[in-house]
Design an enzyme around this catalytic site. Structure first.
Site, mmCIF file in Angstrom:
data_model
loop_
_atom_site.group_PDB
_atom_site.id
_atom_site.type_symbol
_atom_site.label_atom_id
_atom_site.label_comp_id
_atom_site.label_asym_id
_atom_site.label_seq_id
_atom_site.Cartn_x
_atom_site.Cartn_y
_atom_site.Cartn_z
ATOM 1 N N LYS A 1 41.032 -9.919 77.307
ATOM 2 C CA LYS A 1 41.035 -9.660 75.873
ATOM 3 C C LYS A 1 42.030 -10.611 75.211
ATOM 4 C CE LYS A 1 40.461 -5.324 77.907
ATOM 5 N NZ LYS A 1 39.067 -5.275 78.119
ATOM 6 N N SER B 1 36.544 -10.510 74.902
ATOM 7 C CA SER B 1 36.635 -9.059 75.073
ATOM 8 C C SER B 1 35.610 -8.628 76.105
ATOM 9 C CB SER B 1 36.368 -8.372 73.724
ATOM 10 O OG SER B 1 36.766 -7.018 73.766
ATOM 11 N N HIS C 1 36.894 -9.238 81.788
ATOM 12 C CA HIS C 1 37.742 -8.161 81.269
ATOM 13 C C HIS C 1 38.851 -8.681 80.344
ATOM 14 C CE1 HIS C 1 40.299 -4.377 81.892
ATOM 15 N NE2 HIS C 1 39.123 -3.917 81.557
ATOM 16 N N ASP D 1 43.143 -19.530 64.252
ATOM 17 C CA ASP D 1 43.935 -20.730 64.023
ATOM 18 C C ASP D 1 45.061 -20.798 65.065
ATOM 19 O OD1 ASP D 1 42.186 -21.323 62.022
ATOM 20 O OD2 ASP D 1 43.481 -20.675 60.385
#
Length: 518
Positions: A180, A83, A178, A185
């Site tokens: 995300k 993130s 930048h 799992d």
């Protein structure tokens, strides 16, 4: 204001680079219909075939937040989160507690603890303020040093004198991590949302969950590991250091650093591509058309029959500082190849398209519906200092683009729409592609890029192209698009005549100089 004065000369050096060659999609003579017209993407990146039943489209920040907590609690092997930053509020604290609980459980399990937690954030954004992402995560590092890794990516372009002079917050304009990606799992959440309370409450974004997709989860784990390896490692005492023998991003040689980073990331992309190609030839190619028996051989060993894939996932990476421009090439090609009567719904929280994207939108034949933030739902609305003028700069950029559309008499074909919702801000990004004559999309792009200068030239970005033949999933994507566009009004000349759209002269003058920084 000294800090403004000091940093303004830095803003006069937009890093201009020549445009990227666009790859033309070869006309696929075997399968020109539907989803398969996008198979050219697999010449550049790995292609993951999955069943559409594994894909779930989420629609609200609250749903996203609850899913994150649920997934963290259920994780057994790995939690990988990339993130821009982790916020410092109560909601973020609760995420950290969830991680702590899960790690504690894995310690208590018999044998050696299996759970690994790897977190990748941006160094400048994650270090902003006294209380920041680092201070939030240090307790985890102290308590579970063998299981937790926190990497802070520092752009190689912020170095030397520039790094010393440029103040906090302004230093974030040079380049960021930048990406995300939130994976647990074999479950992967792709989004444009950061790990901060706004994104869990009233900042609208997009979120797609890919369930039970081990190959995709492995790919993103490897990608985050690769960036982590060229990032600063957070230590228990809040210092940072590079891994043994690694070139330093701002003290070491820049060219050497970027070359190593390029090699690490391209290795991940190419090895996954080779893996997937082998899998593809083993599994899906049989001499008899219509015989799908072969596609089940691979999974017979594990005793579960995998359904034929009807959905394909292509990860698109953009890291211009390292010379990686895959996302840009694919996006430009998609815009170039979209034919007359195709419809492209494109959305961005920050409307600041690159010249190349603008030229393609204005110069091609597909219909465009572009959704952007109205000034009131722009994340910078009401910000202190210079940042407060950013929404006005976006209005100015939007007005210029709209004037160009009108000048070329394309208002029918290219429509701008502004997202507006009381008490909310808007951060959704991506696109939905509807082929000519189709009322449902067969392709979407979702991830971190905003289609702007920063996304293309400065930051590390990743998104995926999801291509599907399955009507139920196409329906989900269509509903996602409709829901976002419902909260919008069409832009017209009168939009810019409203008093709240007045842009001060100084903002107009500085916008061309600073537009490459936000």
């Amino acid at each position: 204001d000294l800090s403004l004065h000091r940093s303004s000369w830095l803003l006069l050096a937009p890093l201009l680079t020549p445009p990227v060659p666009v790859i033309t999609a070869p006309p696929c003579s075997l399968c020109p219909e539907g989803a398969h017209r996008f198979q050219w993407i697999r010449n550049l990146v790995p292609e993951f075939g999955i069943s559409s039943s594994h894909v779930k489209v989420l629609s609200s920040p609250a749903e996203f937040y609850e899913l994150l907590k649920m997934q963290i609690r259920a994780a057994k092997q790995r939690v990988v989160m990339a993130s821009l930053y982790l916020g410092t509020g109560l909601l973020e604290q609760e995420l950290v507690y969830c991680l702590e609980e899960t790690l504690e459980k894995s310690l208590q399990a018999k044998g050696s603890p299996d759970l690994r937690v790897s977190i990748l954030l941006d160094y400048t954004r994650g270090s902003r303020g006294r209380k920041n992402s680092r201070t939030m995560l240090i307790p985890l590092l102290q308590r579970f040093p063998k299981q937790v890794r926190v990497s802070l990516f520092h752009t190689p372009n912020l170095r030397g004198l520039l790094r010393l002079l440029i103040p906090e917050r302004f230093n974030e304009t040079i380049g960021l991590q930048h990406i995300k990606v939130y994976l647990f799992d074999d479950n992967v959440i792709l989004s444009g949302a950061n790990l901060s309370d706004l994104y869990f409450t009233n900042r609208q974004d997009r979120y797609i969950l890919l369930r039970d997709s081990p190959e995709i989860a492995d790919f993103f784990t490897e990608l985050v590991d690769a960036i982590g390896d060229v990032s600063l490692q957070l230590q228990q005492d809040d210092t940072v250091q590079m891994m043994e023998g690694m070139v330093h991003p701002y003290q070491g040689d820049k060219v050497a650093y970027c070359e190593i980073a390029n090699r690490r990331v391209m290795e991940v992309i190419n090895s996954a591509r080779t893996r997937q190609e082998l899998l593809h030839t083993k599994t899906f190619h049989s001499s008899q058309p219509g015989s799908s028996l072969l596609s089940q051989q691979g999974s017979q060993a594990s005793g579960s029959l995998k359904p034929e894939p009807d959905t394909w996932i292509y990860p698109l990476i953009q890291m211009k500082p390292f010379g990686i421009q895959i996302d840009e090439m694919v996006t430009e090609t998609l815009l170039t190849e979209a034919e007359r009567d195709a419809r492209i719904y494109l959305t961005t929280g920050y409307f600041n398209l690159t010249q190349a994207y603008m030229d393609l939108i204005l110069g091609t034949r597909a219909e465009y519906r572009i959704l952007l933030a109205s000034p009131e739902v722009n994340g910078f609305f009401g910000a202190k200092g210079v940042a407060g003028a950013i929404p006005a700069a976006y209005v100015y950029i939007e007005h210029q683009f709209y004037s160009e559309v009108c000048y070329l008499q394309q208002q029918e074909r290219v429509q701008l729409q502004e997202y507006s919702r009381a008490g909310w801000t808007f951060h959704a990004k991506g696109l939905w592609l509807y082929l000519a004559g189709s009322d449902l999309p067969c392709l979407t792009l979702i991830g971190s890029p905003n289609f702007g200068y920063r996304s293309v030239h400065r930051d590390l970005e990743a998104q995926v192209a999801i291509v599907t033949e399955n009507r139920a999933l196409q329906q989900q994507l269509h509903q996602e698009q409709e829901q976002l566009y419902l909260c919008s009004g069409v832009v017209s000349t009168s939009t810019f005549e409203q008093p709240n759209r007045y842009v001060k002269l100084w903002v107009k003058l500085v916008t061309p100089l600073i537009k490459n920084f936000f």
